[in-house]
Design an enzyme around this catalytic site. Structure first.
Site, mmCIF file in Angstrom:
data_model
loop_
_atom_site.group_PDB
_atom_site.id
_atom_site.type_symbol
_atom_site.label_atom_id
_atom_site.label_comp_id
_atom_site.label_asym_id
_atom_site.label_seq_id
_atom_site.Cartn_x
_atom_site.Cartn_y
_atom_site.Cartn_z
ATOM 1 C CG HIS A 51 -2.111 -0.939 0.998
ATOM 2 N ND1 HIS A 51 -2.827 -1.495 2.034
ATOM 3 C CD2 HIS A 51 -2.684 -1.416 -0.137
ATOM 4 C CE1 HIS A 51 -3.784 -2.271 1.543
ATOM 5 N NE2 HIS A 51 -3.706 -2.237 0.236
ATOM 6 C CB CYS A 106 3.941 -10.912 4.265
ATOM 7 S SG CYS A 106 5.074 -10.936 5.665
ATOM 8 C CD GLU A 136 -2.915 -9.273 7.315
ATOM 9 O OE1 GLU A 136 -2.265 -8.220 7.178
ATOM 10 O OE2 GLU A 136 -2.861 -9.985 8.333
ATOM 11 C CB THR A 175 0.061 -9.071 10.255
ATOM 12 O OG1 THR A 175 -0.191 -8.380 9.029
ATOM 13 C CG2 THR A 175 -0.020 -10.566 10.047
ATOM 14 C CB SER A 233 -0.661 2.006 4.640
ATOM 15 O OG SER A 233 0.161 1.496 5.665
HETATM 16 S S1 SF4 Z 1 3.684 -5.433 7.927
HETATM 17 FE FE1 SF4 Z 1 4.274 -7.398 8.853
HETATM 18 S S2 SF4 Z 1 2.852 -8.906 7.983
HETATM 19 FE FE2 SF4 Z 1 2.731 -7.055 6.697
HETATM 20 S S3 SF4 Z 1 4.192 -7.415 5.053
HETATM 21 FE FE3 SF4 Z 1 5.313 -6.350 6.682
HETATM 22 S S4 SF4 Z 1 6.234 -7.992 7.933
HETATM 23 FE FE4 SF4 Z 1 4.639 -8.905 6.669
#
Ligand code: SF4
Length: 321
Positions: A51, A106, A136, A175, A233
């Site tokens: 994002h 991720c 997500e 997350t 984001s």
């Molecule tokens: S914020 Fe955390 S879960 Fe999201 S892509 Fe980055 S490391 Fe991975």
């Protein structure tokens, strides 16, 4: 801007560390770059790979085409799934159409997907703590058939949750949530459903936690906070909230220096700067330079953790079997 010849007012700039790119974002961007190298343009990317408009525009210039749904991609071009993860139906449909696809989810999001599946195999219904509509959340809920994952966004949602069997429940989380809000929701779930199982604390990733911690460490001593990040984001928006809730009188999300509301900053003596996990350092530097053009800046680093997480990028991109 100050009138020529006027001395610049002093400003202490507290720079948060860690800030900006996390290992999952770094890996996802590298995957798109590798795909462009391997297959040439255009390479399709389902949803913004991360994002951040600056990152997305840069990849678009190199030949990436961003779409929201798979049916917008021609079947004979490769498609990459974004770092946020996708519902199971998406790779299944890509395979059915015999498309070349690469999953840039991720690994910390994939871990949550696996957790949810494992609990479901054990006969538990899943409660997901997350934001409705965030990719997500859609991706994690989409690992299981409809109705198997119930979404809660707030403690109030917990009170009205209707579950199949209060003794057969597990929870997972997005997350990128607020650590403090999530602790409250987890406590409410445990109070209402004492048998609920879940991760030790929650699934909030190291990058989200560390960025929130460094903001907390400076929030009480700054007059204002600028968070470099995109409006869509989740982890960046949480940083603005964390600053405001922990004593900072004014916190603003800025995509880049041109977004800074200079009027709101009038009279400040100190400012904090951080960046969400999908914001590149070049934009942080741009914001710092804009402050230096107006103020006599003294910089101080507020480092609350050291990060050395790195996720492997596949050496060769292959079509999944
Ligand atoms: S914020 Fe955390 S879960 Fe999201 S892509 Fe980055 S490391 Fe991975």
């Amino acid at each position: 801007m100050n009138a020529p010849g006027t001395p610049k007012p002093p400003l202490t700039l507290y720079l948060a560390a860690p800030r900006g790119f996390c290992a999952g974002v770094d890996r996802a961007i590298k995957i798109v770059e590798m795909a462009l190298e391997k297959w040439g343009a255009p390479v399709y990317v389902r949803h913004e790979i991360v994002h951040n408009k600056f990152v997305v525009d840069g990849l678009r210039d190199k030949g990436a085409v961003f779409v929201e749904e798979l049916d917008e991609c021609p079947p004979d071009r490769p498609v990459i799934f974004s770092a946020h993860g996708v519902p199971k139906a998406v790779p299944a449909e890509a395979a059915r159409r015999e498309m070349v696809y690469v999953d840039a989810t991720c690994p910390l999001v994939s871990k949550v997907h696996i957790e949810a599946e494992r609990h479901s195999e054990e006969g538990l219904q899943i409660v997901m703590i997350g934001h409705a509509g965030h990719p997500e959340t859609i991706g994690t809920m989409g690992q299981l058939p409809e109705g198997e994952v119930l979404l809660v966004e707030t403690e109030a949602d917990v009170a009205t949750l209707e579950v199949r069997d209060p003794g057969q429940l597990a929870f997972v989380t997005q997350t990128t949530l607020s650590v403090d809000d999530t602790a409250g929701i987890v406590a409410a779930l445990k109070a209402r459903f004492p048998a609920i199982v879940g991760p030790h604390k929650e699934d909030i990733c190291y990058a989200t936690t560390n960025r929130q911690e460094s903001v907390k460490a400076m929030a009480g001593k700054i007059d204002a906070m600028l968070v470099v990040g995109a409006p869509n984001s989740s982890n960046s928006r949480r940083l603005v909230e964390v600053a405001s809730r922990n004593g900072c009188g004014y916190a603003q999300l800025v995509q880049r220096a041109t977004d800074i509301d200079w009027r709101a900053l009038e009279g400040i003596r100190s400012i904090g700067i951080t960046a969400g996990a999908s914001a590149p350092e070049v934009l942080v530097n741009e914001v710092i330079d804009a402050l230096k053009a107006r103020y006599d800046v003294t910089e101080e680093l507020v480092e609350t953790a050291k990060e050395n997480v790195e996720f492997k990028v596949p050496r060769v991109l292959r079509q999944p079997a």
